[in-house]
Design an enzyme around this catalytic site. Sequence first.
Site, mmCIF file in Angstrom:
data_model
loop_
_atom_site.group_PDB
_atom_site.id
_atom_site.type_symbol
_atom_site.label_atom_id
_atom_site.label_comp_id
_atom_site.label_asym_id
_atom_site.label_seq_id
_atom_site.Cartn_x
_atom_site.Cartn_y
_atom_site.Cartn_z
ATOM 1 N N LYS A 79 12.677 117.352 -16.604
ATOM 2 C CA LYS A 79 11.918 116.847 -17.749
ATOM 3 C C LYS A 79 12.113 117.817 -18.909
ATOM 4 O O LYS A 79 12.112 119.040 -18.698
ATOM 5 C CB LYS A 79 10.436 116.735 -17.363
ATOM 6 C CG LYS A 79 9.549 116.114 -18.434
ATOM 7 C CD LYS A 79 8.124 115.899 -17.921
ATOM 8 C CE LYS A 79 7.217 115.258 -18.966
ATOM 9 N NZ LYS A 79 5.840 115.009 -18.453
ATOM 10 N N SER A 154 3.903 110.330 -19.015
ATOM 11 C CA SER A 154 4.881 110.826 -19.945
ATOM 12 C C SER A 154 6.233 111.165 -19.313
ATOM 13 O O SER A 154 7.222 111.272 -20.028
ATOM 14 C CB SER A 154 4.339 112.074 -20.634
ATOM 15 O OG SER A 154 4.201 113.147 -19.714
ATOM 16 N N SER A 178 0.977 111.781 -15.430
ATOM 17 C CA SER A 178 2.352 111.627 -15.907
ATOM 18 C C SER A 178 3.451 111.738 -14.859
ATOM 19 O O SER A 178 4.611 111.481 -15.181
ATOM 20 C CB SER A 178 2.631 112.628 -17.020
ATOM 21 O OG SER A 178 2.075 112.147 -18.215
#
Length: 492
Positions: A79, A154, A178
């Site tokens: 990420k 997210s 997330s």
Amino acid sequence: MTDLHRLSIREMTEGLKTAQFSSRELTQHYLDRIAKIDGRVQSYVTVTAEQALAQADAADQLLKSGTAGILTGVPIAHKDIFCTQGIRTSAGSKMLDNFISPYDATVVAKTKAAGLVTLGKVNMDEFAMGSTSESSFYGATKNPWNLEHVPGGSSGGSAAVVAADLAPIATGTDTGGSIRQPASFCGLTGLKPTYGRVSRFGMIAFASSLDQGGPMARSAEDCAYLMNTIAGHDAKDSTSVNKEVDDYVANLNATAVKGLRIGIPKQYFNVQGLDADVKARVEESLKKLEDMGATLVEVDLNMTEAYVPTYYLIAPAEASSNLSRYDGVRYGYRCENPTDILDLYKRSRSEGFGAEVQRRILIGTYALSAGYYDAYYVKAQKVRRLIQQDFLKAFENVDVIAAPSAPTTAYKIGANLSPTEMYLGDIYTLAVNLAGLPAINAPVGFDANQLPVGLQLIGNYWSESQLLSIVHQYQQNTDWHTKRAAIAEENI
Ligand code: GLN
């Protein structure tokens, strides 16, 4: 071989160890898939092809000399919230579009030390604030199951790369859902560890008392391999806990589903907005666990109504403080031709941050301001403690608690939910972060539109092994986790 991307992590490690294929071949295979497919999914913000091939060659040397670790040579995507030395770390924001970290996050350093090959950095909501990945400065990532839908957020890029087989595993972060919600929207397994289990050093801060990194993958087994690599104490993170780390892979069968007491919060299944298909699939998965020997026990979580308001006060409060460092002076974006220092701050921040991030900074600053601190922030902290106590009380009678991960399946891109509608979609995930507990999402079927549905299991503190083990055994008895989106089935 054209189907290396279909292998599980265990099969990949076996193939590498027995020289059925090299890490270079495996890495090149993923890079080719990214080149061919990611234009449609838009999950990578940065592909680090050259570095990946160099890491793969180094891994192949270790494999040849017999000094390789378990995951040496296996590719991974990070990420874009984890700092990577020498490679841009954007956090999905214009503010950090030009930010190159001088050091690696501990999670990244650990995957490198274990010989994993970094394919690149993947998309996310700006500063991890959101549930769709649409708030990214780099545009929306698409859900591999249906390109007109969001992958969740997210950690939407992390979910999309795994679901489209553009990386076999990925790291994510979870401040209020997330990891679990995008795993749910993309049909994956994702684990949010106990607060303090995985180091936050070098993980760009959103809400420091809630943020936690974790693995996203196809199965509990694949997640266990990555957890073995990234979990553990880190002196560089003062909230990291110095507690022995389980061998998550060795423990995959250690928890007996037979006799397991699964708590069903009565408040959770009557939530307004819970989609009928989601409810049905989750109930079917619980029936399956019952068939495997578990007992379902009703539990009371009286604080359910307080989750959304409490989180949406504490998280923005912490964010407003954390994000004050982006002032156009020390990091990231700086506006053109500032007239004075105030103009520099103002324009750098209003041009560098997107709308959702600005909304949270405003809410958080308001809640922390002198006249309102006690009425909002202190009160929210007290409610937070009550939410935690609610869970601890429930865990006196049950081993784990079951819930949907999200009330719906993946939204359409551009659905343009109002902020409050979007926040309400986090109802099932927020309390876990407020209490600091671990929780896992497992895919349990599809809705009428062939979009994945996820079951969430919430455990007591430090029960990551137990959660992975339960899901692993469920996955030995079902095949939802083996289903692939059409785009992942495409060979190149
Ligand atoms: N959707 C939640 C939010 O917008 C959670 C995000 C997260 O876990 N990073 O804050």
